[in-house]
Design a protein around this motif. Structure first.
Motif, short mmCIF file in Angstrom:
data_model
loop_
_atom_site.label_atom_id
_atom_site.label_comp_id
_atom_site.label_asym_id
_atom_site.label_seq_id
_atom_site.Cartn_x
_atom_site.Cartn_y
_atom_site.Cartn_z
N TRP A 86 0.83 -1.21 0.00
CA TRP A 86 0.00 0.00 0.00
C TRP A 86 0.87 1.26 0.00
CZ3 TRP A 86 -4.92 1.33 -0.76
CH2 TRP A 86 -5.36 2.56 -0.30
N ASP A 87 1.91 1.26 0.82
CA ASP A 87 2.80 2.42 0.89
C ASP A 87 3.55 2.63 -0.42
OD1 ASP A 87 2.00 2.82 3.50
OD2 ASP A 87 3.77 1.86 4.39
N ALA A 88 3.87 1.53 -1.12
CA ALA A 88 4.63 1.64 -2.38
C ALA A 88 3.75 2.02 -3.56
CB ALA A 88 5.32 0.30 -2.68
N TRP A 89 2.44 1.87 -3.41
CA TRP A 89 1.55 2.05 -4.55
C TRP A 89 1.61 3.45 -5.19
CZ3 TRP A 89 -4.46 2.57 -4.54
CH2 TRP A 89 -4.93 2.48 -5.85
N PRO A 90 1.53 4.55 -4.44
CA PRO A 90 1.55 5.85 -5.10
C PRO A 90 2.79 6.07 -5.97
CG PRO A 90 0.86 6.08 -2.82
CD PRO A 90 1.34 4.68 -2.98
N ALA A 91 3.96 5.67 -5.46
CA ALA A 91 5.18 5.85 -6.23
C ALA A 91 5.23 4.90 -7.42
CB ALA A 91 6.39 5.64 -5.34
N TRP A 92 4.75 3.67 -7.22
CA TRP A 92 4.85 2.68 -8.29
C TRP A 92 3.93 3.00 -9.46
CZ3 TRP A 92 8.05 -0.28 -10.40
CH2 TRP A 92 7.67 -1.33 -11.24
N ARG A 93 2.72 3.45 -9.18
CA ARG A 93 1.82 3.77 -10.29
C ARG A 93 2.25 5.02 -11.04
NH1 ARG A 93 -3.61 5.27 -6.78
NH2 ARG A 93 -2.80 7.14 -5.75
N ALA A 94 3.12 5.83 -10.39
CA ALA A 94 3.64 7.03 -11.06
C ALA A 94 4.87 6.73 -11.92
CB ALA A 94 3.98 8.10 -10.03
N VAL A 95 5.44 5.53 -11.76
CA VAL A 95 6.60 5.15 -12.57
C VAL A 95 6.19 5.05 -14.04
CG1 VAL A 95 8.24 3.28 -13.03
CG2 VAL A 95 7.78 3.99 -10.68
N ALA A 96 7.02 5.57 -14.92
CA ALA A 96 6.69 5.57 -16.34
C ALA A 96 6.54 4.14 -16.86
CB ALA A 96 7.78 6.28 -17.13
N PRO A 97 5.57 3.90 -17.72
CA PRO A 97 5.40 2.56 -18.28
C PRO A 97 6.68 2.00 -18.89
CG PRO A 97 3.50 3.90 -18.83
CD PRO A 97 4.49 4.81 -18.18
N ARG A 98 7.47 2.84 -19.54
CA ARG A 98 8.71 2.36 -20.13
C ARG A 98 9.65 1.83 -19.06
NH1 ARG A 98 9.59 0.39 -24.62
NH2 ARG A 98 8.80 2.21 -25.76
N GLU A 99 9.69 2.49 -17.91
CA GLU A 99 10.58 2.04 -16.84
C GLU A 99 10.10 0.71 -16.26
OE1 GLU A 99 13.10 4.10 -13.19
OE2 GLU A 99 11.45 5.18 -14.17
N ARG A 100 8.80 0.55 -16.12
CA ARG A 100 8.28 -0.74 -15.66
C ARG A 100 8.58 -1.83 -16.68
NH1 ARG A 100 3.51 2.45 -13.89
NH2 ARG A 100 2.26 1.63 -15.61
#
Length: 515
Positions: A86-100
């Protein structure tokens, strides 16, 4: 680790810590592999023991030797893992699709480079022959590659409203923290089929691996942890809680409002229970449940091809697969010849420990699986079925059952109504296309069906009339990372793999915009 053919300076390493908990013995694994298998919980990017300090044993089903003691996660551990996600979610969903995408591609490469290590681990904890384990590593890695490619292909829509004036804007966003509950029979492929699309979509995860085969999950999780850390991405995106009590861990999570998604692969009975529990939070769910796959052989079939396909569809992972052929429905005109040819081919298959040369069929996963298969065979024989080959459990250590073909199995035999989940091929006759369809569809399950025929028109009709989410025509293998995997009726909800796989971890948002 296993020698890698690329130059040493170019080859990524597993970067897996030494076991955090005492190993009870690791003889079945190459020493360098055994020394790099984590055995703790992964929560918020840190490996550690269970909050209770308890462990459970993971054993080799071929020898009954204990491989490792693994941390036995508790509800408190699961709560911490969900908190980290839950804590990681805001940062993770903001990561650029290319980076994922690049993260998943890097993990794909590392898994591929350590194919032999993962295969050894799968064979040790799952029992399947090394050749099959290698094939599973390739299949599992393919999901990482496929969803690395899909991570940058989110679809949306922008158009004028039909009535004019407003504009319609439709987009997809990650659904949120996901609980991934994986089965024991394909420990890397069933994980990556869920994990890769979740990460590609922007969802952090809590993984609850199967009690019987958690080691492969733990090894893969460390690769992900190290890649996330090296790329300065939120390490709480991937959390793993192995446990000996699935219900104790998953129950509280399913009632927690921080959880937004459940993906489960396993039996229909357990799936129904999880769906009931998920209803309270109206969770988005994916369910890949049981099967009772018919394998139809028509009078015009190429019998050599049909037998070859039957061996793949029946004996892969010793028949312990939800897509394994469960009922062989064969036209009267060729039933005796097909059964004879199949029995001859099965008799040539060597049963044994997966690490031994020439072994084609490994053990079942545990003693109660042997007892179940033996009971179903005895029931069919008591009802008049003929044992053409096999039909018994050999003496000695390990959970083995001989590959078996039964002829003239009556239509009301118990094994035709439930998943055998073992190396037993029951052959039943039919006289017409209509009867074949009636028998094939006469089950509550609808995961996969197979059919062999040279008649193109019949083949097309079968694709329309067989009640299954997947259909193999003149082939005994349907699984592909680029194709939608899932079933109808009591075989599940949703699809994994293909373009549809990532949609299971997204929600659709519509905005009406007045210009």
């Amino acid at each position: 680790m296993t020698t890698i053919t690329r130059p040493v300076e170019e080859a990524p390493t597993m970067s897996v810590p030494a076991p955090l908990l005492p190993a009870s013995g690791s003889a079945p694994l190459p020493p360098d592999v055994a020394a790099h298998v984590p055995t703790g919980l992964l929560v918020g990017g840190t490996w550690g023991p269970s909050s209770s300090g308890e462990t459970f044993e993971v054993a080799d089903p071929a020898t009954e030797e204990v491989l490792f003691d693994v941390a036995d996660g508790t509800p408190e551990d699961a709560d911490r893992a969900l908190g980290a996600a839950w804590d990681a979610w805001p940062a993770w969903r903001a990561v650029a699709p290319r980076e994922r995408s690049e993260l998943l591609r890097a993990v794909y490469q590392r898994v591929t480079n350590h194919r032999e290590d993962f295969a050894a681990l799968i064979t040790a904890e799952c029992g399947k022959p090394l050749a099959e384990a290698r094939a599973e590593v390739d299949y599992g890695a393919d999901f990482l590659r496929w969803f690395a490619e899909q991570a940058v292909r989110f679809e949306g829509l922008y158009r004028p409203a039909p009535a004019g004036g407003a504009r319609q804007l439709v987009s997809r966003r990650p659904v949120g923290p996901a609980l991934l509950v994986t089965p024991w029979n394909f420990p890397i492929a069933m994980l990556t089929r869920k994990l890769a699309p979740a990460l590609a979509a922007g969802c952090p995860v809590v993984i609850k691996p199967a009690r019987l085969t958690p080691l492969t999950t733990l090894a893969l999780a460390e690769i992900l942890r190290s890649e996330l850390a090296d790329r300065d991405l939120p390490v709480g995106v991937v959390n793993v809680v192995p446990t000996s009590s699935a219900s104790a861990v998953t129950g509280p999570l399913l009632s927690d409002p921080r959880l937004r998604k459940l993906s489960f692969t396993g039996s229909t009975a357990v799936g129904r229970t999880l769906l009931e529990a998920a209803a309270g939070q109206v969770l988005k769910t994916s369910m890949e449940l049981g099967g009772n796959a018919p394998f139809l052989v028509f009078e015009d079939a190429d019998l050599d091809a049909a037998v070859e396909g039957a061996l793949v569809a029946k004996l892969r992972n010793t028949g312990q697969s939800c897509v394994a052929a469960n009922r062989f429905l064969v036209h009267d005109a060729v039933a005796d010849e097909f059964a004879s040819r199949l029995a001859t081919a099965v008799a040539k298959r060597r049963l044994g420990r997966g690490t031994e040369d020439g072994v084609d069929v490994g053990p079942l996963i545990e003693e109660k699986a042997v007892e179940k298969v033996g009971g179903l065979v005895q029931d069919a024989v008591d009802d008049g079925a003929r044992v053409l080959v096999g039909g018994e459990a050999p003496a000695g250590r390990g959970f083995f059952y001989a590959p078996t073909v039964l002829g003239d199995v009556p239509a009301d035999a118990a094994m035709l109504g439930e998943e055998i989940f073992g190396p037993v091929a029951p052959v039943t006759r039919f006289g017409s296309d209509e009867e074949a369809l009636r028998l094939a569809n006469g089950t509550e399950y609808g995961l996969v069906a197979y059919a062999y025929t040279r008649d193109v028109g019949r083949a097309l009709r079968l694709t329309e009339e067989l009640e299954a989410g997947m259909i193999g025509i003149n082939r005994g293998l349907v699984s592909d990372a680029s194709a939608p995997f899932g079933g109808l009726k009591q075989s599940g909800l949703g699809r994994e793999g293909g373009e549809a796989g990532i949609e299971e971890y997204q929600e659709t948002v519509y905005a009406a915009v007045q210009l």
